[in-house]
Design a protein around this motif. Structure first.
Motif, PDB file in Angstrom:
ATOM      1  N   MET A   1      47.663  39.544  48.690  1.00 14.04           N
ATOM      2  CA  MET A   1      46.474  38.838  48.193  1.00 14.04           C
ATOM      3  C   MET A   1      45.863  39.579  47.006  1.00 14.04           C
ATOM      4  SD  MET A   1      43.484  37.301  50.599  1.00 14.04           S
ATOM      5  CE  MET A   1      42.162  38.181  49.832  1.00 14.04           C
ATOM      6  N   SER A   2      45.472  38.814  46.066  1.00 11.14           N
ATOM      7  CA  SER A   2      44.977  39.451  44.841  1.00 11.14           C
ATOM      8  C   SER A   2      43.552  40.013  45.045  1.00 11.14           C
ATOM      9  CB  SER A   2      45.054  38.411  43.758  1.00 11.14           C
ATOM     10  OG  SER A   2      44.101  38.580  42.841  1.00 11.14           O
ATOM     11  N   LYS A   3      43.268  41.090  44.325  1.00  8.45           N
ATOM     12  CA  LYS A   3      41.985  41.783  44.530  1.00  8.45           C
ATOM     13  C   LYS A   3      40.811  40.992  43.958  1.00  8.45           C
ATOM     14  CE  LYS A   3      44.034  46.322  44.546  1.00  8.45           C
ATOM     15  NZ  LYS A   3      44.488  47.428  43.707  1.00  8.45           N
ATOM     16  N   LYS A   4      39.651  41.192  44.561  1.00 10.91           N
ATOM     17  CA  LYS A   4      38.434  40.505  44.102  1.00 10.91           C
ATOM     18  C   LYS A   4      37.726  41.342  43.036  1.00 10.91           C
ATOM     19  CE  LYS A   4      36.971  37.195  47.304  1.00 10.91           C
ATOM     20  NZ  LYS A   4      37.772  37.081  48.523  1.00 10.91           N
ATOM     21  N   VAL A   5      36.911  40.692  42.233  1.00 13.66           N
ATOM     22  CA  VAL A   5      36.141  41.409  41.206  1.00 13.66           C
ATOM     23  C   VAL A   5      34.914  42.030  41.885  1.00 13.66           C
ATOM     24  CG1 VAL A   5      34.879  41.197  39.029  1.00 13.66           C
ATOM     25  CG2 VAL A   5      36.919  39.781  39.448  1.00 13.66           C
ATOM     26  N   LYS A   6      34.943  43.353  42.038  1.00 12.50           N
ATOM     27  CA  LYS A   6      33.852  44.042  42.741  1.00 12.50           C
ATOM     28  C   LYS A   6      33.119  45.031  41.835  1.00 12.50           C
ATOM     29  CE  LYS A   6      34.322  42.387  46.870  1.00 12.50           C
ATOM     30  NZ  LYS A   6      33.267  41.438  47.212  1.00 12.50           N
ATOM     31  N   LYS A   7      33.676  45.251  40.639  1.00 10.16           N
ATOM     32  CA  LYS A   7      33.086  46.251  39.746  1.00 10.16           C
ATOM     33  C   LYS A   7      32.737  45.627  38.404  1.00 10.16           C
ATOM     34  CE  LYS A   7      35.643  49.947  41.925  1.00 10.16           C
ATOM     35  NZ  LYS A   7      36.507  51.105  41.801  1.00 10.16           N
ATOM     36  N   GLY A  50      29.224  38.541  42.883  1.00  9.85           N
ATOM     37  CA  GLY A  50      29.862  39.277  43.979  1.00  9.85           C
ATOM     38  C   GLY A  50      30.186  40.732  43.642  1.00  9.85           C
ATOM     39  N   VAL A  51      29.709  41.199  42.486  1.00  7.99           N
ATOM     40  CA  VAL A  51      29.957  42.594  42.091  1.00  7.99           C
ATOM     41  C   VAL A  51      29.134  43.527  42.981  1.00  7.99           C
ATOM     42  CG1 VAL A  51      29.469  44.266  40.231  1.00  7.99           C
ATOM     43  CG2 VAL A  51      30.605  42.089  39.705  1.00  7.99           C
ATOM     44  N   GLU A  52      29.753  44.650  43.384  1.00 11.29           N
ATOM     45  CA  GLU A  52      29.059  45.612  44.253  1.00 11.29           C
ATOM     46  C   GLU A  52      28.811  46.945  43.575  1.00 11.29           C
ATOM     47  OE1 GLU A  52      31.657  45.709  47.631  1.00 11.29           O
ATOM     48  OE2 GLU A  52      31.088  43.683  48.245  1.00 11.29           O
ATOM     49  N   GLN A  53      29.608  47.240  42.553  1.00 15.43           N
ATOM     50  CA  GLN A  53      29.417  48.528  41.863  1.00 15.43           C
ATOM     51  C   GLN A  53      29.201  48.292  40.365  1.00 15.43           C
ATOM     52  OE1 GLN A  53      32.743  51.428  41.258  1.00 15.43           O
ATOM     53  NE2 GLN A  53      31.446  52.735  42.534  1.00 15.43           N
ATOM     54  N   ARG A 117      36.257  54.316  28.685  1.00 16.85           N
ATOM     55  CA  ARG A 117      35.670  55.444  29.408  1.00 16.85           C
ATOM     56  C   ARG A 117      35.577  55.161  30.916  1.00 16.85           C
ATOM     57  NH1 ARG A 117      35.574  59.423  29.330  1.00 16.85           N
ATOM     58  NH2 ARG A 117      33.491  60.265  29.572  1.00 16.85           N
ATOM     59  N   ALA A 118      35.560  53.875  31.285  1.00 11.09           N
ATOM     60  CA  ALA A 118      35.382  53.522  32.706  1.00 11.09           C
ATOM     61  C   ALA A 118      36.712  53.435  33.463  1.00 11.09           C
ATOM     62  CB  ALA A 118      34.644  52.187  32.804  1.00 11.09           C
ATOM     63  N   LYS A 119      37.806  53.730  32.779  1.00 13.40           N
ATOM     64  CA  LYS A 119      39.150  53.527  33.369  1.00 13.40           C
ATOM     65  C   LYS A 119      39.296  54.160  34.756  1.00 13.40           C
ATOM     66  CE  LYS A 119      44.014  54.299  32.117  1.00 13.40           C
ATOM     67  NZ  LYS A 119      44.569  55.231  33.083  1.00 13.40           N
ATOM     68  N   ASP A 120      38.960  55.434  34.881  1.00 14.12           N
ATOM     69  CA  ASP A 120      39.197  56.124  36.155  1.00 14.12           C
ATOM     70  C   ASP A 120      38.315  55.592  37.283  1.00 14.12           C
ATOM     71  OD1 ASP A 120      41.106  57.580  34.931  1.00 14.12           O
ATOM     72  OD2 ASP A 120      39.851  59.359  34.590  1.00 14.12           O
ATOM     73  N   VAL A 121      37.113  55.190  36.948  1.00 16.71           N
ATOM     74  CA  VAL A 121      36.217  54.680  37.996  1.00 16.71           C
ATOM     75  C   VAL A 121      36.639  53.266  38.411  1.00 16.71           C
ATOM     76  CG1 VAL A 121      33.820  54.180  38.626  1.00 16.71           C
ATOM     77  CG2 VAL A 121      34.320  56.104  37.128  1.00 16.71           C
ATOM     78  N   VAL A 122      37.120  52.482  37.468  1.00 15.25           N
ATOM     79  CA  VAL A 122      37.558  51.120  37.810  1.00 15.25           C
ATOM     80  C   VAL A 122      38.862  51.170  38.615  1.00 15.25           C
ATOM     81  CG1 VAL A 122      38.430  48.937  36.862  1.00 15.25           C
ATOM     82  CG2 VAL A 122      36.402  50.003  35.853  1.00 15.25           C
ATOM     83  N   GLY A 123      39.792  52.008  38.177  1.00  8.00           N
ATOM     84  CA  GLY A 123      41.073  52.102  38.890  1.00  8.00           C
ATOM     85  C   GLY A 123      41.913  50.841  38.692  1.00  8.00           C
ATOM     86  N   ASP A 124      42.711  50.527  39.700  1.00 14.02           N
ATOM     87  CA  ASP A 124      43.671  49.436  39.588  1.00 14.02           C
ATOM     88  C   ASP A 124      43.090  48.124  40.124  1.00 14.02           C
ATOM     89  OD1 ASP A 124      46.092  48.285  38.961  1.00 14.02           O
ATOM     90  OD2 ASP A 124      46.973  48.752  40.917  1.00 14.02           O
ATOM     91  N   GLU A 125      41.988  47.703  39.539  1.00 16.27           N
ATOM     92  CA  GLU A 125      41.297  46.506  40.049  1.00 16.27           C
ATOM     93  C   GLU A 125      40.853  45.626  38.898  1.00 16.27           C
ATOM     94  OE1 GLU A 125      37.945  47.098  42.605  1.00 16.27           O
ATOM     95  OE2 GLU A 125      38.816  48.913  43.446  1.00 16.27           O
ATOM     96  N   PRO A 126      40.702  44.324  39.150  1.00 20.20           N
ATOM     97  CA  PRO A 126      40.079  43.491  38.110  1.00 20.20           C
ATOM     98  C   PRO A 126      38.601  43.881  38.015  1.00 20.20           C
ATOM     99  CG  PRO A 126      40.279  42.249  40.136  1.00 20.20           C
ATOM    100  CD  PRO A 126      40.971  43.571  40.386  1.00 20.20           C
ATOM    101  N   PHE A 127      38.006  43.722  36.859  1.00 15.41           N
ATOM    102  CA  PHE A 127      36.592  44.111  36.711  1.00 15.41           C
ATOM    103  C   PHE A 127      35.921  43.256  35.646  1.00 15.41           C
ATOM    104  CE2 PHE A 127      36.744  46.536  32.676  1.00 15.41           C
ATOM    105  CZ  PHE A 127      38.123  46.644  32.513  1.00 15.41           C
ATOM    106  N   ALA A 128      34.588  43.248  35.704  1.00 12.95           N
ATOM    107  CA  ALA A 128      33.810  42.506  34.709  1.00 12.95           C
ATOM    108  C   ALA A 128      33.297  43.460  33.643  1.00 12.95           C
ATOM    109  CB  ALA A 128      32.630  41.816  35.393  1.00 12.95           C
ATOM    110  N   THR A 211      41.938  42.128  33.827  1.00 15.60           N
ATOM    111  CA  THR A 211      42.864  42.789  34.741  1.00 15.60           C
ATOM    112  C   THR A 211      42.906  44.256  34.277  1.00 15.60           C
ATOM    113  OG1 THR A 211      44.789  42.430  33.331  1.00 15.60           O
ATOM    114  CG2 THR A 211      44.264  40.676  34.909  1.00 15.60           C
ATOM    115  N   PRO A 212      43.298  45.182  35.145  1.00 17.88           N
ATOM    116  CA  PRO A 212      43.282  46.593  34.712  1.00 17.88           C
ATOM    117  C   PRO A 212      44.255  46.888  33.570  1.00 17.88           C
ATOM    118  CG  PRO A 212      44.140  46.366  36.965  1.00 17.88           C
ATOM    119  CD  PRO A 212      43.625  45.028  36.572  1.00 17.88           C
ATOM    120  N   ALA A 213      45.146  45.936  33.258  1.00 15.18           N
ATOM    121  CA  ALA A 213      46.094  46.130  32.149  1.00 15.18           C
ATOM    122  C   ALA A 213      45.383  46.304  30.811  1.00 15.18           C
ATOM    123  CB  ALA A 213      47.057  44.940  32.083  1.00 15.18           C
TER     124      ALA A 213
END
Ligand code: G1P
Length: 290
Positions: A1-7, A50-53, A117-128, A211-213
């Motif tokens: 299942m694909s990851k949700k946008v949480k960050k 639905g973002v939490e961080q 700069r946010a790469k390490d904190v986001v990690g391998d997840e989709p983000f806004a 996407t983290p790409a």
């Protein structure tokens, strides 16, 4: 299942030069629309999706943002002493909105550099990514509208608005195929083109889902327009590898990075404010005489 946008990444390191001297010693993101700073609206936009961080990419002189989303013991002590418990509760809600993380962008090298700069904190997840300058007043927040598209296609999605042809040089401009009403599969991306060179007048506005790409592309992106690392250039390279959608956002957008946009937003928000709208409307009639 694909990851949700949480960050969500909120770049806030800019100097806000268009608002000098107001921004000489404080941050433009702290300029208020009626009684809430611009940055508060941006965080609300993310939370509704639905973002939490919330990951702020900050710079020098931005401490006010950290303090705003923190607990203020001195202020709470003072309000308690005055018997204003309800106000304490209101203020606590702000620091409870999300998990807040701060990263410094040491040098102003552009929006693309800030997001990277946010790469390490986001990690391998989709983000806004949310730009607080663009305040969107809509039934559903700008980020939430993009997350809906992301949840269907699991691709990067960019918020769009059709702007006046004479304004294209203020924006990232895109072009592509309309796959359904107001939803485009994007092919062309140009950061702030001259009117004669623009591929159209559909502009990127400050809401994105990636996407983290995108981080690999940002790492490879050379300095672009204005001597800065441009997010739009990284999106253009990503589009050679992954499908990128663009959604014309519903609602009214105010460019609060410009004086006119900020003033328009102030008037509109004041006219909607339950406490002051009646009096404010009367005042406007008096001043304008209609
Ligand atoms: C940034 C982006 C641009 C986008 C705009 C939206 O520009 O680089 O592509 O269209 O935000 O507000 P800025 O306004 O930071 O110069």
């Amino acid at each position: 299942m694909s990851k949700k946008v949480k960050k969500a990444v909120l770049p806030v390191a800019g100097f806000g030069t268009r608002f000098l001297p107001a921004t000489k010693s404080s941050s433009k993101e702290m300029l208020p629309l009626v009684d809430k700073p611009l940055i508060h609206y941006a965080v609300e936009d993310a939370i509704e999706a639905g973002v939490e961080q919330i990951i702020f990419v900050t710079g020098r002189g931005k401490r006010a943002i950290e303090d705003y989303f923190d607990i203020s013991f001195e202020l709470e002590y003072h309000l308690k002493y005055q018997g204003k418990e309800d106000l304490i509760e209101e203020l606590r809600k702000i620091s409870d909105m999300a998990d807040f993380v701060y990263i410094r962008q040491k040098e102003p090298k552009g929006l693309g550099h800030a997001v990277l700069r946010a790469k390490d904190v986001v990690g391998d997840e989709p983000f806004a990514v949310i730009l607080a300058d663009d305040v969107i007043e809509a039934q559903k927040s700008g980020t939430a509208q993009l997350v809906e598209v992301y949840n269907r296609y699991h691709c990067s999605v960019i918020g769009l608005e059709v702007v006046k042809p004479e304004d294209v040089s203020n924006y990232g401009i895109v072009a592509g195929k309309e796959v359904e009403k107001n939803l485009f599969r994007l092919e062309t991306f140009v950061e702030k083109p001259k009117k004669e060179e623009a591929p159209g007048n559909t502009a990127i506005i400050g809401r994105y889902i990636f996407t983290p790409a995108i981080f690999d592309e940002l790492q490879k992106t050379a300095v672009g327009r204005g001597g800065e690392i441009q997010l739009t250039d990284a999106i253009a390279s990503l589009s050679k590898k992954e499908v990128i959608y663009g959604k014309v956002l519903e609602g009214n957008r105010f460019d609060c990075g410009s004086k006119m946009g900020f003033l328009k937003a102030t008037v509109e928000f004041a006219l909607k404010d339950k406490q002051i709208n009646g009096e404010f409307k009367n005042y406007l009639h008096e001043v304008i005489g209609c």
